[in-house]
Design a protein around this motif. Structure first.
Motif, PDB file in Angstrom:
ATOM      1  N   LEU A 203      -3.661   3.565  -8.142  1.00 25.77           N
ATOM      2  CA  LEU A 203      -2.580   2.590  -7.974  1.00 25.77           C
ATOM      3  C   LEU A 203      -3.079   1.173  -8.218  1.00 25.77           C
ATOM      4  N   PRO A 204      -2.310   0.331  -8.890  1.00 28.27           N
ATOM      5  CA  PRO A 204      -2.692  -1.083  -9.042  1.00 28.27           C
ATOM      6  C   PRO A 204      -2.512  -1.819  -7.724  1.00 28.27           C
ATOM      7  N   GLY A 205      -3.217  -2.924  -7.561  1.00 30.76           N
ATOM      8  CA  GLY A 205      -3.066  -3.732  -6.352  1.00 30.76           C
ATOM      9  C   GLY A 205      -3.668  -3.056  -5.140  1.00 30.76           C
ATOM     10  N   CYS A 206      -3.216  -3.479  -3.955  1.00 29.50           N
ATOM     11  CA  CYS A 206      -3.764  -2.923  -2.721  1.00 29.50           C
ATOM     12  C   CYS A 206      -2.632  -2.456  -1.821  1.00 29.50           C
ATOM     13  N   ALA A 207      -2.976  -1.633  -0.848  1.00 28.00           N
ATOM     14  CA  ALA A 207      -1.974  -1.097   0.080  1.00 28.00           C
ATOM     15  C   ALA A 207      -1.334  -2.232   0.873  1.00 28.00           C
ATOM     16  N   ALA A 208      -0.050  -2.052   1.221  1.00 27.32           N
ATOM     17  CA  ALA A 208       0.711  -3.099   1.896  1.00 27.32           C
ATOM     18  C   ALA A 208       1.040  -2.706   3.326  1.00 27.32           C
ATOM     19  N   THR A 209       0.874  -3.657   4.240  1.00 23.74           N
ATOM     20  CA  THR A 209       1.306  -3.477   5.619  1.00 23.74           C
ATOM     21  C   THR A 209       2.673  -4.133   5.794  1.00 23.74           C
ATOM     22  N   LEU A 210       3.314  -3.896   6.933  1.00 19.89           N
ATOM     23  CA  LEU A 210       4.578  -4.579   7.208  1.00 19.89           C
ATOM     24  C   LEU A 210       4.370  -6.084   7.361  1.00 19.89           C
ATOM     25  N   GLU A 211       3.203  -6.483   7.877  1.00 17.94           N
ATOM     26  CA  GLU A 211       2.908  -7.909   8.007  1.00 17.94           C
ATOM     27  C   GLU A 211       2.798  -8.554   6.626  1.00 17.94           C
ATOM     28  N   ASP A 212       2.213  -7.848   5.658  1.00 18.30           N
ATOM     29  CA  ASP A 212       2.162  -8.356   4.284  1.00 18.30           C
ATOM     30  C   ASP A 212       3.559  -8.618   3.758  1.00 18.30           C
TER      31      ASP A 212
END
Length: 217
Positions: A203-212
């Motif tokens: 996957l491109p980019g990085c994993a996202a949190t709800l805070e992100d």
């Protein structure tokens, strides 16, 4: 489905008689339904009519539209967190629990209600912060169990999952896709198959949190 309110919401809420509490719950449920169908600017008279209460009862519980939207938002977050908790407790197979949650979460119509968060809602209100924390904690527990089982790919986080659910439940503009809802569960199943390990791509980019997501990162 029984929903346990977030601790902050319970602490700040005065104790209501049983009939008053039922009226309050009916108003919030009716507001959720009408705002999904017609948007945040739906006439509050229509919300009261759908709830089966008088306008005076609605305004006694919710003095203005912003307060009602605030509580609708809390309700959606709490209900979605409760669905994650119930799925984890009910299913022996952790990835199946994730599947159950994702399909159940669609019923909350998160995508349709997302615009509520962009206008007139204090995103840093203690109740909303507590509800968001519960939601992230509950979904992360579900995803963590699926990861530990070896069936969930390791490169996604709660934010990734919630973005997908949001996008797949967001109404399409115009009237040309009136039967859109009948495709949602089919497309969710395709998405869930893509979450299974081993991953078939990077996957491109990085994993996202709800805070992100909240910070717009």
């Amino acid at each position: 489905m029984t929903v346990t309110p977030s601790p902050a919401a319970k602490a700040d809420r005065p104790r209501l008689r049983a009939d008053a509490q039922r009226n309050r719950e009916r108003i919030v449920a009716a507001a959720r339904e009408t705002m999904v169908e017609h948007g945040a600017e739906v006439p509050l008279d229509e919300v009261a009519r759908r709830a089966g209460v008088g306008n005076a009862t609605l305004y006694r519980h919710f003095p203005d539209r912003a307060d009602l939207i605030h509580h609708v938002t809390l309700s959606v977050m709490d209900r979605t967190a409760a669905r994650a908790e119930c799925a984890l407790a009910a299913e022996d197979d952790a990835f199946q629990a994730l599947r159950v949650f994702v399909h159940a979460a669609v019923e909350e119509r998160i995508g349709a209600l997302c615009p509520l968060l962009s206008d007139g809602v204090d995103k840093d209100h203690p109740d909303l912060l507590a509800a968001r924390a519960r939601l992230e904690r509950s979904v992360e527990a579900l995803m963590g169990a699926a990861r530990e089982s070896g069936r969930l790919r390791a490169d996604i986080a709660v934010g990734d999952l919630m973005v997908a659910i949001t996008q797949l439940t967001r109404p399409l503009p115009g009237s040309g896709c009136v039967d859109f809802d009948r495709f949602v569960h089919r497309h969710l199943q395709l998405f869930l198959d893509g979450l299974m390990a081993p991953a078939r791509s990077e996957l491109p980019g990085c994993a996202a949190t709800l805070e992100d997501l909240r910070q717009g990162r």
